[in-house]
Design an enzyme around this catalytic site. Structure first.
Site, PDB file in Angstrom:
ATOM      1  CG  HIS A  87      -0.282   0.384   2.504  1.00 30.55           C
ATOM      2  ND1 HIS A  87       0.653  -0.413   3.114  1.00 30.55           N
ATOM      3  CD2 HIS A  87      -0.423   1.478   3.296  1.00 30.55           C
ATOM      4  CE1 HIS A  87       1.066   0.168   4.226  1.00 30.55           C
ATOM      5  NE2 HIS A  87       0.427   1.324   4.362  1.00 30.55           N
ATOM      6  N   GLY A 135       3.447   1.629  -2.081  1.00 31.78           N
ATOM      7  CA  GLY A 135       4.007   1.769  -3.417  1.00 31.78           C
ATOM      8  C   GLY A 135       3.123   2.610  -4.312  1.00 31.78           C
ATOM      9  CB  SER A 166       1.745  -6.071 -20.508  1.00 36.94           C
ATOM     10  OG  SER A 166       2.838  -5.172 -20.431  1.00 36.94           O
ATOM     11  CB  CYS A 167       6.687  -8.275 -18.857  1.00 38.17           C
ATOM     12  SG  CYS A 167       6.695  -8.794 -17.130  1.00 38.17           S
ATOM     13  CB  THR A 201      -0.315  -1.604 -20.435  1.00 42.24           C
ATOM     14  OG1 THR A 201       0.719  -1.393 -21.389  1.00 42.24           O
ATOM     15  CG2 THR A 201      -0.931  -0.285 -20.010  1.00 42.24           C
TER      16      THR A 201
END
Length: 318
Positions: A14, A16, A111-112, A167
């Site tokens: 929380h 970050g 997304s990686c 993303t």
């Protein structure tokens, strides 16, 4: 308002960028029963510590926004750290949530996780269909294991565990450390420092040709709140804008927002990374959620936040 608003919601990470945005979004909607612990107060890599926390706090809902994150350079230099620490964090949270009967678990990835050469835009069902991008495979493999764990729990136990794959994220409280940051905040800091030094030239990695999609962290937070307030029905959803641009175009937008008047130099000896990463966000859109913040507005707001907080920004070490 969510019909179960009085249930205890634990937001891991929380403090970050993402976790903080989720916390603030819930507070703004009137949620009051929120739980957050700093990394000093709770070491998520420790199974014993996590179990003790769940025994004491008994959260009803868990949002996993905790992770070891970084850009290409950090992923390349610390592969074991990115692989093992992320698996430790998410495995402890997922397993303990299952053991203690958590009613809803939202797992945040990236997304990686999708293959380097997957057809664009990236659809959820392309997961594990071909090799990953080598420069961030360690982080990706950890996150894939979390996605599959949540899917397995849904299948075996019928629990509402859902994974959201954002993303590239940016916004307030981003990491601007040039050694460990992602592309957008790194560019912003480089352009700003070059402007301060009299509009010196700025050297950027690669060719500028790869295409990327960017989502403001406030939009990501809104997507998480939407997932908490609705049953999405499946285990995996992409979260993005559905619109991308080249890294060169991104650099030019940031340069304009910062007001840098110098030259941009592209260092072709540095890696480009994945050629393109555009998300197919139709599943979330069909469920009723879409991003609302434009890239231009988001970059401008982020730069203004950077200016106000530049003196207090901390280096982020691996």
């Amino acid at each position: 308002m969510f019909k179960e608003k009085n249930k205890k919601i634990y937001i891991a990470g929380h403090r970050g960028m993402v976790g903080g945005a989720i916390w603030n979004a819930l507070v703004q909607k009137g949620y009051t029963n929120l739980i957050g612990k700093t990394s000093v107060e709770l070491d998520l890599k420790s199974q014993k510590a996590v179990q003790l926390f769940f025994e004491t706090e008994k959260p009803d809902i868990v949002v996993d926004a905790a992770a070891r994150v970084g850009g290409i350079l950090a992923n390349n230099n610390f592969p074991y750290t990115f692989l093992m620490e992320n698996m430790q964090i998410q495995n402890n949270l997922i397993q303990t949530s299952l053991e203690y009967g958590v009613s809803k678990f939202v797992f945040l990835g990236s997304s990686c996780i999708y293959p380097k050469s997957a057809p664009q835009p990236l659809q959820e069902d392309c997961l594990l269909t071909s090799p990953l991008e080598p420069t961030n495979q360690w982080y990706a493999i950890a996150k894939i294991s979390g996605v599959k764990a949540c899917e397995a729990i849904r299948k075996q136990f019928g629990k509402d565990f859902v994974s959201l794959m954002p993303t590239n994220l940016y916004g307030p409280n981003d990491n601007f450390d040039l050694q460990t940051s992602h592309v957008l905040p790194a560019m912003m800091r480089k352009f700003h420092e070059a402007k301060v030094k009299g509009n010196e030239p700025v050297t950027l990695w690669g060719s500028g040709a790869p295409m990327r999609e960017f989502l403001h962290v406030y939009d990501m937070a809104a997507a998480v709140v939407y997932a908490l307030e609705n049953s999405l029905g499946e285990h995996l959803y992409n979260v993005g804008t559905g619109v991308d641009l080249t890294i060169k175009e991104l650099a030019e937008k940031i340069q304009v927002a910062v007001g840098h008047k110098g030259k941009i130099i592209w260092d072709y000896t540095k890696p480009d990374g994945t050629p393109r990463k555009l998300m197919d966000v139709s599943k979330m859109k069909n469920k009723g959620w879409s991003a609302t913040i434009t890239l231009e507005d988001g970059i401008e707001a982020t730069y203004q936040w950077f200016l106000k907080n530049e003196k207090t920004l901390k280096e982020v070490k691996i």
